[in-house]
Design an enzyme around this catalytic site. Structure first.
Site, PDB file in Angstrom:
ATOM      1  N   SER A  12      37.414  28.862  36.911  1.00 56.14           N
ATOM      2  CA  SER A  12      36.212  29.021  37.743  1.00 56.14           C
ATOM      3  C   SER A  12      34.951  28.668  36.973  1.00 56.14           C
ATOM      4  CB  SER A  12      36.130  30.471  38.218  1.00 56.14           C
ATOM      5  OG  SER A  12      36.151  31.332  37.071  1.00 56.14           O
ATOM      6  N   ASN A  14      32.281  25.370  35.911  1.00 57.76           N
ATOM      7  CA  ASN A  14      31.511  24.571  36.879  1.00 57.76           C
ATOM      8  C   ASN A  14      32.410  23.614  37.660  1.00 57.76           C
ATOM      9  OD1 ASN A  14      31.789  22.912  34.609  1.00 57.76           O
ATOM     10  ND2 ASN A  14      29.762  22.012  34.851  1.00 57.76           N
ATOM     11  N   TRP A  15      33.399  23.018  36.986  1.00 60.77           N
ATOM     12  CA  TRP A  15      34.292  22.094  37.701  1.00 60.77           C
ATOM     13  C   TRP A  15      35.213  22.872  38.642  1.00 60.77           C
ATOM     14  CZ3 TRP A  15      34.726  18.203  40.282  1.00 60.77           C
ATOM     15  CH2 TRP A  15      35.768  17.269  40.287  1.00 60.77           C
ATOM     16  N   PHE A  98      42.655  26.952  26.808  1.00 52.49           N
ATOM     17  CA  PHE A  98      43.175  28.183  27.414  1.00 52.49           C
ATOM     18  C   PHE A  98      44.481  27.974  28.195  1.00 52.49           C
ATOM     19  CE2 PHE A  98      38.405  29.027  27.608  1.00 52.49           C
ATOM     20  CZ  PHE A  98      38.405  29.729  26.402  1.00 52.49           C
ATOM     21  N   LYS A 121      40.868  17.478  31.539  1.00 52.26           N
ATOM     22  CA  LYS A 121      40.852  16.281  30.699  1.00 52.26           C
ATOM     23  C   LYS A 121      41.013  16.689  29.243  1.00 52.26           C
ATOM     24  CE  LYS A 121      37.923  13.667  33.859  1.00 52.26           C
ATOM     25  NZ  LYS A 121      36.548  13.217  34.143  1.00 52.26           N
ATOM     26  N   LYS A 205      39.228   8.701  26.937  1.00 50.88           N
ATOM     27  CA  LYS A 205      37.925   8.073  27.167  1.00 50.88           C
ATOM     28  C   LYS A 205      36.826   8.591  26.235  1.00 50.88           C
ATOM     29  CE  LYS A 205      36.225  11.461  30.219  1.00 50.88           C
ATOM     30  NZ  LYS A 205      34.877  11.927  30.218  1.00 50.88           N
ATOM     31  N   ARG A 309      25.636  11.422  27.595  1.00 52.17           N
ATOM     32  CA  ARG A 309      25.644  12.880  27.600  1.00 52.17           C
ATOM     33  C   ARG A 309      25.644  13.475  26.190  1.00 52.17           C
ATOM     34  NH1 ARG A 309      26.741  15.617  31.977  1.00 52.17           N
ATOM     35  NH2 ARG A 309      25.736  14.273  33.467  1.00 52.17           N
ATOM     36  N   ASN A 310      26.215  12.750  25.265  1.00 51.70           N
ATOM     37  CA  ASN A 310      26.274  13.316  23.915  1.00 51.70           C
ATOM     38  C   ASN A 310      25.424  12.532  22.929  1.00 51.70           C
ATOM     39  OD1 ASN A 310      28.130  15.436  24.513  1.00 51.70           O
ATOM     40  ND2 ASN A 310      29.645  13.825  24.803  1.00 51.70           N
TER      41      ASN A 310
END
Lengths: 389, 389
Positions: A12, A14-15, A98, A121, A205, A309-310
């Protein structure tokens, strides 16, 4: 008439929450599914209240997907076994580290006829090397596991931006059912049978993503923000060259105002893609070339490489000389980047087969991440890429 | 011992000049080629001097590729027949609208044993529809014609930035020779036999480029330059969400600082690629899927879509309501964009076969260009794309 299938979502974040919004709506539209969707939520206190209680009363995951209402038929459950016990379809969507713990917790507490789909992923990294996440699920729970991957940022999907995803599922009937469960008019699904390649694309990726960040940080001659060109040349075919006299340091006189070095970046990303293709062929034979053209392949790769993003972390890595773990601690609040550990594990596999030379990009990225190679030397490693020999 | 092969370059714009630099150097390194390379230059006066004279004395095309010296064995020739009469290899690299005229001029004035390679992207548009440029050369001069396409901006290649290109050549021996002629340590070549697909990729990518521009102009919620996020959320997997409270108009609260809508753009580009694939299958059967993964395919497409070279024009098109030809006149000094006329011609072919529904992206782009459809309605046209049915 068969019983409607019960769906549970394991995760649960964000995705997971974005997917809960979709799945919650979709089960109501088809007789194939039971109307209630249980969502396993790791219990935590948010503003003095339990997160499950907030989700079940306000129908919003205010911690991980603020601003987006979940359908009321999505019910947060703090115990994974309770969430999954009766489920026919298990949707795994939690951080990859996890997965083993949760599967171990679920062993013996799910329906033996259940089937799963993984939206996770990355690889499972353990003592003996890399394993596909779907395979961890398959092995530990003795059930089938399909995968869903694509160019999907949770907040964009939750915001109902038009996008695509790929489902990899060996069994056509199950694939059709999954499409019904996930597709909406803004979240468009293509189902392919080549499930291993779909998952490998999602896992590999990020290595190529580092390449793109390095190109942006080291090789691109950026024009300072707000800088106006002194002259504009109109070239053939409607393209434009800008001349920034006070910016060019090289003396060549030309800097393309729209990103000098775009072609280098495109070449590097493509070589990364070719190494992904070759890696699949070598270690997981049977990939279809067409799978790489799906959302899980080129589209996700390109978003990773152009989304930047990084880049902030990559830039600090290049400039400060600090290690990746240090930067993760300082800049990402302790969250870890996927690329560097994946590159390290891939490198072990390539070394074992004496194949580093055939994967110069993957190899260079790993060496850069462990500071064995300067980022400035990256392109030199690609000068004699096997693709061009 | 065979005679060394004479090479002529037909064209001397920025791309032609960048290629002359490479080819001029490469012929000196191999016994296969004669040392002099003739380059046909359309004669014009620059600062009171003939351009051919400037090139032959200063070894620089100061009009089209300023700042880059050409090798001295590249000789500018103002007459196309003189340049090509003795050549064994003809390199065509001039704007596509001049190909017929030059071929007509060369008819009967070249060696019957000569072979050609076209570096020209785009179709030849005439009364009867579209024709591949290489085919115009083949038919009009009765010689073989290979092609070279890729993610190549002339100024970047001239600046010796690392990049790649694809040669499409049916005959393996000629392909090897061409690789020797074009490859350098920074300009990396892959030769494939599927020459038609290589050329089609170069011709079709501009249609998809318009899609990307429209997404950027219409759909992406840009964060104003210099704006700093009020809060940063660290999400799973090291990605970052930025919250710009004073920027978000939607009320959702979240705007990804690094480009809200990246996934939509990736989906649209991928659908464009799939329509390119399908178009090749339908109209030029025999394409190999792997060719689309070469530089001529994904790499060039992605550079076109993320380079933002025509975004200024696209933005003006969306905002001002002016026509494409008006904007070309105002903003591109009369130079024309490739995408809109190609989209128009492709549309005629699709209409004739009653196939518009199977190519919703190509069709929508054409309708947008002729102002039959608002750019804001673009995504609606993709809601039921055949890829997802």
């Amino acid at each position: 008439m068969t019983e409607p299938l019960k769906v549970a979502i394991v995760g649960s974040g964000n995705w997971g929450s974005a997917i809960a919004k979709i799945v919650g709506h979709n089960v109501l539209k088809s007789d194939d599914f039971a109307t209630e969707v249980k969502m396993y939520v790791y219990e935590e206190m948010v503003d003095g209240r339990k997160l499950t209680e907030i989700i079940n009363t306000e129908h919003e995951n205010i911690k991980y997907l603020k601003g987006h209402k979940l359908p009321e038929n999505v019910v947060a459950v703090p115990d994974a076994r309770d969430a999954c016990r009766e489920a026919d379809i298990l949707i795994f969507v939690l951080p990859h580290q996890f997965v083993r713990r949760i599967c171990s917790n679920l062993q013996g507490h799910i329906k033996p006829t259940a089937v799963a789909i993984s939206l996770i992923k990355g690889f499972d990294v353990h003592d003996k090397g890399l394993e596909l996440i779907s395979n961890v699920v398959r092995t530990m729970l003795s059930i089938d596991c399909a995968v869903l991957m694509g160019a999907n940022i949770a907040s964009e999907v939750a915001g109902e931006n038009y996008c695509e995803a790929t489902i990899g599922c060996k069994k056509p009937d199950f694939g059709k059912l999954l499409k019904k469960l996930f597709q909406t008019d803004y979240f468009r699904i293509v189902v392919v049978e080549d499930e291993i390649t779909v998952e490998l694309c999602g896992a590999l990726k990020d290595i190529v993503g580092i390449s793109a960040d390095i190109i942006d940080c080291v090789y691109k001659k950026q024009v300072p923000e707000g800088e106006k060109p002194d002259e504009i040349y109109y070239k053939e075919k409607g393209t434009v060259d800008h001349v920034y006299r006070n910016v060019t340091a090289t003396g060549a006189g030309f800097v393309d105002g729209l990103g000098y070095g775009d072609n280098t970046k495109a070449a590097v990303i493509r070589l990364g893609l070719m190494e992904m293709v070759k890696f699949c062929e070598e270690f997981y034979p049977g990939s279809k070339m067409s799978t790489f053209l799906e959302s899980c392949g080129v589209a996700d790769l390109v978003t990773t490489c152009y989304g930047g993003r990084n880049r902030r972390v990559a830039e600090a890595f290049v400039k400060t000389g600090k290690s990746i773990p240090e930067l993760e601690k300082e800049m990402l609040n302790g969250q870890s980047l996927q690329g560097p550990p994946t590159a390290a594990e891939i490198n072990i596999m390539l070394k074992a087969k004496n194949m580093e030379d055939r994967f110069p990009l993957f190899t260079a990225i790993h060496r850069i991440c462990i500071r064995e190679l300067e980022p400035q030397k990256f392109i030199d490693c690609l000068k004699n890429h096997p693709e061009h020999m």
